[in-house]
Design a protein around this motif. Sequence first.
Motif, PDB file in Angstrom:
ATOM      1  N   ILE A   4      35.386  38.138  48.291  1.00 55.74           N
ATOM      2  CA  ILE A   4      34.501  37.644  49.309  1.00 55.74           C
ATOM      3  C   ILE A   4      35.376  37.635  50.551  1.00 55.74           C
ATOM      4  CG2 ILE A   4      33.186  35.837  50.273  1.00 55.74           C
ATOM      5  CD1 ILE A   4      32.444  34.929  47.398  1.00 55.74           C
ATOM      6  N   SER A   5      36.442  37.039  50.539  1.00 54.45           N
ATOM      7  CA  SER A   5      37.437  36.790  51.832  1.00 54.45           C
ATOM      8  C   SER A   5      39.050  36.894  51.666  1.00 54.45           C
ATOM      9  CB  SER A   5      37.122  35.332  52.411  1.00 54.45           C
ATOM     10  OG  SER A   5      37.508  35.133  53.602  1.00 54.45           O
ATOM     11  N   GLY A   6      39.588  36.924  52.630  1.00 54.69           N
ATOM     12  CA  GLY A   6      40.994  36.909  52.687  1.00 54.69           C
ATOM     13  C   GLY A   6      41.582  38.336  52.635  1.00 54.69           C
ATOM     14  N   LYS A   7      42.930  38.551  52.080  1.00 53.35           N
ATOM     15  CA  LYS A   7      43.455  39.493  52.155  1.00 53.35           C
ATOM     16  C   LYS A   7      42.998  40.771  51.550  1.00 53.35           C
ATOM     17  CE  LYS A   7      47.287  38.158  49.388  1.00 53.35           C
ATOM     18  NZ  LYS A   7      48.929  37.788  49.645  1.00 53.35           N
ATOM     19  N   TYR A   8      42.252  40.491  50.407  1.00 50.25           N
ATOM     20  CA  TYR A   8      41.748  41.529  49.435  1.00 50.25           C
ATOM     21  C   TYR A   8      40.085  41.399  49.510  1.00 50.25           C
ATOM     22  CZ  TYR A   8      46.198  40.670  47.232  1.00 50.25           C
ATOM     23  OH  TYR A   8      47.662  40.602  46.900  1.00 50.25           O
ATOM     24  N   PRO A  24      30.065  35.694  34.342  1.00 53.14           N
ATOM     25  CA  PRO A  24      30.682  35.570  35.724  1.00 53.14           C
ATOM     26  C   PRO A  24      29.703  34.555  36.744  1.00 53.14           C
ATOM     27  CG  PRO A  24      30.956  37.613  34.773  1.00 53.14           C
ATOM     28  CD  PRO A  24      29.897  36.918  33.828  1.00 53.14           C
ATOM     29  N   THR A  25      30.292  34.080  37.718  1.00 54.69           N
ATOM     30  CA  THR A  25      29.468  33.335  38.460  1.00 54.69           C
ATOM     31  C   THR A  25      28.717  34.526  39.507  1.00 54.69           C
ATOM     32  OG1 THR A  25      30.984  31.389  38.442  1.00 54.69           O
ATOM     33  CG2 THR A  25      29.607  31.559  40.305  1.00 54.69           C
ATOM     34  N   THR A  26      27.874  34.327  39.727  1.00 50.17           N
ATOM     35  CA  THR A  26      27.104  35.341  40.506  1.00 50.17           C
ATOM     36  C   THR A  26      27.890  35.310  41.889  1.00 50.17           C
ATOM     37  OG1 THR A  26      25.333  33.887  41.380  1.00 50.17           O
ATOM     38  CG2 THR A  26      24.755  35.165  39.480  1.00 50.17           C
ATOM     39  N   ASP A  27      27.864  36.574  42.630  1.00 50.32           N
ATOM     40  CA  ASP A  27      28.458  36.608  43.884  1.00 50.32           C
ATOM     41  C   ASP A  27      27.696  35.647  45.057  1.00 50.32           C
ATOM     42  OD1 ASP A  27      30.147  38.445  43.418  1.00 50.32           O
ATOM     43  OD2 ASP A  27      29.212  40.119  44.273  1.00 50.32           O
ATOM     44  N   TYR A  28      26.365  35.611  44.810  1.00 49.06           N
ATOM     45  CA  TYR A  28      25.580  34.543  45.540  1.00 49.06           C
ATOM     46  C   TYR A  28      26.200  33.091  45.591  1.00 49.06           C
ATOM     47  CZ  TYR A  28      21.848  31.498  46.910  1.00 49.06           C
ATOM     48  OH  TYR A  28      20.928  30.448  47.510  1.00 49.06           O
ATOM     49  N   ALA A  29      26.166  32.655  44.377  1.00 51.11           N
ATOM     50  CA  ALA A  29      26.736  31.409  43.666  1.00 51.11           C
ATOM     51  C   ALA A  29      28.144  31.249  44.349  1.00 51.11           C
ATOM     52  CB  ALA A  29      26.679  30.869  42.536  1.00 51.11           C
ATOM     53  N   LYS A  30      28.936  32.268  44.103  1.00 47.02           N
ATOM     54  CA  LYS A  30      30.266  32.108  44.392  1.00 47.02           C
ATOM     55  C   LYS A  30      30.672  32.057  45.719  1.00 47.02           C
ATOM     56  CE  LYS A  30      33.144  35.665  43.956  1.00 47.02           C
ATOM     57  NZ  LYS A  30      33.942  36.720  43.481  1.00 47.02           N
ATOM     58  N   ASN A  35      32.064  28.835  50.682  1.00 50.43           N
ATOM     59  CA  ASN A  35      31.754  28.336  52.156  1.00 50.43           C
ATOM     60  C   ASN A  35      32.095  26.864  52.129  1.00 50.43           C
ATOM     61  OD1 ASN A  35      31.183  30.772  52.903  1.00 50.43           O
ATOM     62  ND2 ASN A  35      28.868  30.725  52.419  1.00 50.43           N
ATOM     63  N   VAL A  36      31.563  26.129  50.720  1.00 46.62           N
ATOM     64  CA  VAL A  36      31.846  24.870  50.954  1.00 46.62           C
ATOM     65  C   VAL A  36      33.308  24.328  50.932  1.00 46.62           C
ATOM     66  CG1 VAL A  36      31.644  22.527  49.563  1.00 46.62           C
ATOM     67  CG2 VAL A  36      29.631  24.200  49.700  1.00 46.62           C
ATOM     68  N   SER A  64      43.442  35.735  47.263  1.00 48.59           N
ATOM     69  CA  SER A  64      43.233  36.298  48.349  1.00 48.59           C
ATOM     70  C   SER A  64      43.335  35.707  49.729  1.00 48.59           C
ATOM     71  CB  SER A  64      41.876  37.038  48.343  1.00 48.59           C
ATOM     72  OG  SER A  64      41.519  37.732  49.229  1.00 48.59           O
ATOM     73  N   ARG A  65      43.104  34.199  49.344  1.00 44.24           N
ATOM     74  CA  ARG A  65      43.111  33.133  50.627  1.00 44.24           C
ATOM     75  C   ARG A  65      44.259  32.650  50.623  1.00 44.24           C
ATOM     76  NH1 ARG A  65      36.981  31.516  50.974  1.00 44.24           N
ATOM     77  NH2 ARG A  65      36.064  33.213  49.745  1.00 44.24           N
ATOM     78  N   GLY A  66      45.385  33.186  50.041  1.00 44.13           N
ATOM     79  CA  GLY A  66      46.591  32.494  50.003  1.00 44.13           C
ATOM     80  C   GLY A  66      47.275  31.403  49.368  1.00 44.13           C
ATOM     81  N   CYS A  67      46.590  31.202  48.250  1.00 43.51           N
ATOM     82  CA  CYS A  67      47.062  30.310  47.185  1.00 43.51           C
ATOM     83  C   CYS A  67      48.222  30.889  46.498  1.00 43.51           C
ATOM     84  CB  CYS A  67      45.926  29.537  46.423  1.00 43.51           C
ATOM     85  SG  CYS A  67      46.583  28.404  45.374  1.00 43.51           S
ATOM     86  N   THR A  68      49.211  30.273  46.132  1.00 44.41           N
ATOM     87  CA  THR A  68      50.518  30.653  45.520  1.00 44.41           C
ATOM     88  C   THR A  68      50.599  29.965  44.182  1.00 44.41           C
ATOM     89  OG1 THR A  68      52.140  29.327  46.661  1.00 44.41           O
ATOM     90  CG2 THR A  68      51.495  31.485  47.744  1.00 44.41           C
ATOM     91  N   ASP A  69      49.807  29.132  43.589  1.00 42.17           N
ATOM     92  CA  ASP A  69      50.069  28.578  42.518  1.00 42.17           C
ATOM     93  C   ASP A  69      48.557  28.261  41.743  1.00 42.17           C
ATOM     94  OD1 ASP A  69      50.502  26.719  40.543  1.00 42.17           O
ATOM     95  OD2 ASP A  69      51.755  25.066  41.584  1.00 42.17           O
ATOM     96  N   VAL A  70      48.256  29.338  41.077  1.00 39.00           N
ATOM     97  CA  VAL A  70      47.072  29.727  40.389  1.00 39.00           C
ATOM     98  C   VAL A  70      47.451  29.738  38.668  1.00 39.00           C
ATOM     99  CG1 VAL A  70      44.917  31.151  39.759  1.00 39.00           C
ATOM    100  CG2 VAL A  70      46.135  30.951  42.155  1.00 39.00           C
ATOM    101  N   THR A  71      46.485  28.799  37.988  1.00 39.57           N
ATOM    102  CA  THR A  71      46.543  28.870  36.660  1.00 39.57           C
ATOM    103  C   THR A  71      45.274  29.066  36.135  1.00 39.57           C
ATOM    104  OG1 THR A  71      48.280  27.029  36.419  1.00 39.57           O
ATOM    105  CG2 THR A  71      47.143  27.310  34.462  1.00 39.57           C
ATOM    106  N   TYR A  72      45.150  30.228  34.970  1.00 36.52           N
ATOM    107  CA  TYR A  72      44.138  30.728  34.428  1.00 36.52           C
ATOM    108  C   TYR A  72      44.252  30.424  33.038  1.00 36.52           C
ATOM    109  CZ  TYR A  72      41.452  34.366  32.316  1.00 36.52           C
ATOM    110  OH  TYR A  72      40.557  35.417  31.573  1.00 36.52           O
ATOM    111  N   VAL A  73      43.018  29.845  32.515  1.00 33.69           N
ATOM    112  CA  VAL A  73      42.903  29.624  31.073  1.00 33.69           C
ATOM    113  C   VAL A  73      41.639  30.303  30.307  1.00 33.69           C
ATOM    114  CG1 VAL A  73      43.027  27.975  29.356  1.00 33.69           C
ATOM    115  CG2 VAL A  73      44.266  27.484  31.486  1.00 33.69           C
TER     116      VAL A  73
END
Length: 186
Positions: A4-8, A24-30, A35-36, A64-73
Amino acid sequence: MRIISGKYKGRRFSPPADKWPTRPTTDYAKEGLFNVLNNWFYFEDQRFLDLFGGTGSHDYEFLSRGCTDVTYVDKHGPAVKFVERTIAALGEEEHIKIFRMDVFQFIKRPVRQPYTYIFAGPPYPLPNIPEIPDLVFAAGLLAPGGLFVLETNPHHDFADDPRCVEKRNYGKTIFWFFEHPKGEEE
């Protein structure tokens, strides 16, 4: 699926998810959720944990929004492989840790440094969804002052949980916002 946003912003990915146990979360919900979140914190400052990560949609938004510390499970092998390929295509391997394992086993692991933002989008038929907030808080996964968002369908209600500070509906998708009070330990 799109970022949705950021560098990608605008990048699209098509996970081969026809027979996956993911939703997957719908694009509308995501888009509504992000936004929140845009008004809640700076993405660059977050330690983000994505439980039941599925296609990795939320991870790509944070990166995409600049976070550099992400953990996926996530425990679903094809989903994990898809996320690994997508992360490599984005060139973001150094900013994400990927765990192919059961979320409930991950939660039981010792926590070295708590996360400032946690998102959990469990499969809707999962029977123990009502236990997830208690498990996250009891495990010490959320940092004081942190935010935990749980995605559910309308069959769940956390309005009476004192840690739940907000609820957002996007069609049949509901996001429950839980805060870890600053300075308090669970």
